[in-house]
Design an enzyme around this catalytic site. Structure first.
Site, PDB file in Angstrom:
ATOM      1  N   THR A  44       0.835  -1.205   0.000  1.00  0.00           N
ATOM      2  CA  THR A  44       0.000   0.000   0.000  1.00  0.00           C
ATOM      3  C   THR A  44       0.867   1.250   0.000  1.00  0.00           C
ATOM      4  O   THR A  44       0.625   2.187  -0.771  1.00  0.00           O
ATOM      5  CB  THR A  44      -0.914   0.010   1.234  1.00  0.00           C
ATOM      6  OG1 THR A  44      -1.683  -1.182   1.262  1.00  0.00           O
ATOM      7  CG2 THR A  44      -1.836   1.207   1.221  1.00  0.00           C
ATOM      8  N   THR A  45       1.898   1.259   0.839  1.00  0.00           N
ATOM      9  CA  THR A  45       2.772   2.421   0.960  1.00  0.00           C
ATOM     10  C   THR A  45       3.555   2.659  -0.322  1.00  0.00           C
ATOM     11  O   THR A  45       3.918   3.792  -0.633  1.00  0.00           O
ATOM     12  CB  THR A  45       3.731   2.237   2.150  1.00  0.00           C
ATOM     13  OG1 THR A  45       2.974   1.843   3.299  1.00  0.00           O
ATOM     14  CG2 THR A  45       4.469   3.522   2.476  1.00  0.00           C
ATOM     15  N   TYR A 107     -12.497  -5.430  -2.682  1.00  0.00           N
ATOM     16  CA  TYR A 107     -13.655  -5.114  -3.543  1.00  0.00           C
ATOM     17  C   TYR A 107     -14.510  -6.339  -3.834  1.00  0.00           C
ATOM     18  O   TYR A 107     -15.718  -6.303  -3.632  1.00  0.00           O
ATOM     19  CB  TYR A 107     -13.207  -4.446  -4.862  1.00  0.00           C
ATOM     20  CG  TYR A 107     -14.389  -3.917  -5.658  1.00  0.00           C
ATOM     21  CD1 TYR A 107     -15.009  -2.736  -5.282  1.00  0.00           C
ATOM     22  CD2 TYR A 107     -14.883  -4.608  -6.750  1.00  0.00           C
ATOM     23  CE1 TYR A 107     -16.104  -2.255  -5.986  1.00  0.00           C
ATOM     24  CE2 TYR A 107     -15.980  -4.145  -7.468  1.00  0.00           C
ATOM     25  CZ  TYR A 107     -16.597  -2.964  -7.076  1.00  0.00           C
ATOM     26  OH  TYR A 107     -17.681  -2.497  -7.760  1.00  0.00           O
ATOM     27  N   TYR A 133      -1.886 -10.744   4.455  1.00  0.00           N
ATOM     28  CA  TYR A 133      -2.045  -9.343   4.842  1.00  0.00           C
ATOM     29  C   TYR A 133      -3.515  -9.070   5.104  1.00  0.00           C
ATOM     30  O   TYR A 133      -4.337  -9.082   4.187  1.00  0.00           O
ATOM     31  CB  TYR A 133      -1.502  -8.442   3.735  1.00  0.00           C
ATOM     32  CG  TYR A 133      -1.486  -6.957   4.036  1.00  0.00           C
ATOM     33  CD1 TYR A 133      -1.708  -6.456   5.327  1.00  0.00           C
ATOM     34  CD2 TYR A 133      -1.227  -6.044   3.023  1.00  0.00           C
ATOM     35  CE1 TYR A 133      -1.678  -5.104   5.586  1.00  0.00           C
ATOM     36  CE2 TYR A 133      -1.198  -4.673   3.269  1.00  0.00           C
ATOM     37  CZ  TYR A 133      -1.426  -4.211   4.548  1.00  0.00           C
ATOM     38  OH  TYR A 133      -1.402  -2.858   4.804  1.00  0.00           O
ATOM     39  N   ARG A 138      -8.726  -1.008   4.735  1.00  0.00           N
ATOM     40  CA  ARG A 138      -8.373  -0.637   3.370  1.00  0.00           C
ATOM     41  C   ARG A 138      -9.138  -1.465   2.347  1.00  0.00           C
ATOM     42  O   ARG A 138      -9.450  -0.986   1.265  1.00  0.00           O
ATOM     43  CB  ARG A 138      -6.875  -0.875   3.118  1.00  0.00           C
ATOM     44  CG  ARG A 138      -5.882   0.091   3.724  1.00  0.00           C
ATOM     45  CD  ARG A 138      -5.968   1.537   3.313  1.00  0.00           C
ATOM     46  NE  ARG A 138      -5.526   1.913   2.007  1.00  0.00           N
ATOM     47  CZ  ARG A 138      -4.596   2.854   1.769  1.00  0.00           C
ATOM     48  NH1 ARG A 138      -3.939   3.426   2.768  1.00  0.00           N
ATOM     49  NH2 ARG A 138      -4.313   3.218   0.550  1.00  0.00           N
ATOM     50  N   LYS A 161       0.633 -10.342   8.374  1.00  0.00           N
ATOM     51  CA  LYS A 161       0.710  -8.932   8.738  1.00  0.00           C
ATOM     52  C   LYS A 161      -0.686  -8.536   9.182  1.00  0.00           C
ATOM     53  O   LYS A 161      -1.612  -8.452   8.371  1.00  0.00           O
ATOM     54  CB  LYS A 161       1.168  -8.082   7.546  1.00  0.00           C
ATOM     55  CG  LYS A 161       1.183  -6.583   7.851  1.00  0.00           C
ATOM     56  CD  LYS A 161       1.525  -5.760   6.620  1.00  0.00           C
ATOM     57  CE  LYS A 161       1.461  -4.266   6.947  1.00  0.00           C
ATOM     58  NZ  LYS A 161       1.737  -3.416   5.759  1.00  0.00           N
ATOM     59  N   ILE A 203       5.784  -4.648   9.976  1.00  0.00           N
ATOM     60  CA  ILE A 203       5.955  -4.093   8.635  1.00  0.00           C
ATOM     61  C   ILE A 203       5.488  -2.652   8.743  1.00  0.00           C
ATOM     62  O   ILE A 203       4.300  -2.388   8.917  1.00  0.00           O
ATOM     63  CB  ILE A 203       5.178  -4.891   7.579  1.00  0.00           C
ATOM     64  CG1 ILE A 203       5.728  -6.320   7.506  1.00  0.00           C
ATOM     65  CG2 ILE A 203       5.277  -4.208   6.213  1.00  0.00           C
ATOM     66  CD1 ILE A 203       4.994  -7.221   6.541  1.00  0.00           C
TER      67      ILE A 203
END
Length: 291
Positions: A44-45, A107, A133, A138, A161, A203
């Site tokens: 994401t980052t 989604y 993850y 998100r 994570k 992370i």
């Protein structure tokens, strides 16, 4: 492999939006020099939702070459399309990535059977260690504890994570951990709580600007110095919160730019920060003076 501080690395861009590979190489070396235990790229980052397949491959290749095996490079092979995730994961394996970070299929919001099959398809086809993850804030979907338990039994699913922010859920997942399946914090404001539940590392977005501090926090806790770890967690809490005052990675790239690290802009639809939030971030960065 996954112990310690892994940075969720930004992707530096030039003002025109193209990838700044020279800066990316510099960041890789800087993290090695400052104690980061591993890189996570294309998360994401790293704005992986705005990079195409050719750029993804170039980013992984750049980081693998720059690191040269000194610390692990984990590539974000996730997608909400299982076949896309499989293709990306195979490509990253061939480029020399040491492991994969696979996000829940956002989604689509599959049921838990579909979730299991999504991850298992990649795990059974790609011989690399995999980190699940879980970040429902998100993605709009989450892994159930039962699904995590089933996935943890696959030989190369080696950790999770956990970024739900739900300490009760995290504790239930922590009961599943062992030498073969580990827990990593996905929230910088909860590193010590997750370590206290048996987590082995983080992370981290925060590590983009404070790699030594994040490394030292985790190392202190794992060495038995919980007091020092807690002191670091609380000392930098205002800064950590400021790094999420707007959606990640807008604030962390802005912080890097304020510190002269030339991370560049974000790609649309992410844009520059609101003025009031920029001021709050700048104030929070004062904790680094003399650090």
């Amino acid at each position: 492999m996954f112990e310690g501080s892994y940075v969720a690395l930004v992707t530096p861009f030039y003002p025109d939006g193209s990838i700044n590979f020279e800066k990316l190489k510099e960041l890789c070396q800087w993290h090695v020099d400052n104690g980061t235990d591993g890189l996570v790229v294309l998360g994401t980052t790293g704005e992986s939702s705005t990079t195409d397949a050719a750029e993804d491959a170039a980013i992984v290749r750049c980081c693998v070459d720059a690191i040269g095996g000194r610390i692990p490079v984990i590539a974000g092979g996730g997608s909400n399309c299982t076949e896309t995730s499989l293709a990306k994961s195979r490509k990253f394996r061939d480029l020399g990535a040491d492991g994969l970070l696979l996000i829940t299929p956002y989604y689509n919001k599959a049921n838990q059977k579909g979730m299991y099959r999504h991850f298992a398809t990649v795990a059974e086809a790609v011989d690399l260690p995999i980190i699940l993850y879980n970040v429902p804030g998100r993605t709009g979907c989450a892994l159930s504890v039962e699904c995590v338990e089933a996935l943890s039994k696959l030989p190369n699913v080696r950790g999770i994570k956990e970024a739900s922010g739900n300490i009760s859920y995290t504790a239930k997942v922590a009961r599943l951990t062992n030498d073969e399946f580990v827990l990593l914090s996905g929230n910088d404001d909860m590193i010590v709580p997750v370590l206290s539940l048996g987590g082995v590392g983080v992370i981290s977005v925060w590590a983009n600007i404070c790699p030594r501090q994040v490394h030292d926090l985790v190392a202190a806790y794992r060495a038995g110095d919980g007091k020092k770890a807690l002191e670091l967690q609380l000392k930098y809490l205002e800064l950590i919160n400021a790094l999420f005052i707007e959606v990640n990675p807008i604030p962390v790239k802005e912080a890097m730019n304020m510190l002269g690290m030339e991370a560049g802009p974000c790609r649309l639809p992410l844009c520059e920060m609101e003025d009031k939030n920029r001021e709050a971030l700048q104030k929070a960065l004062r904790v680094l003076e003399g650090a």
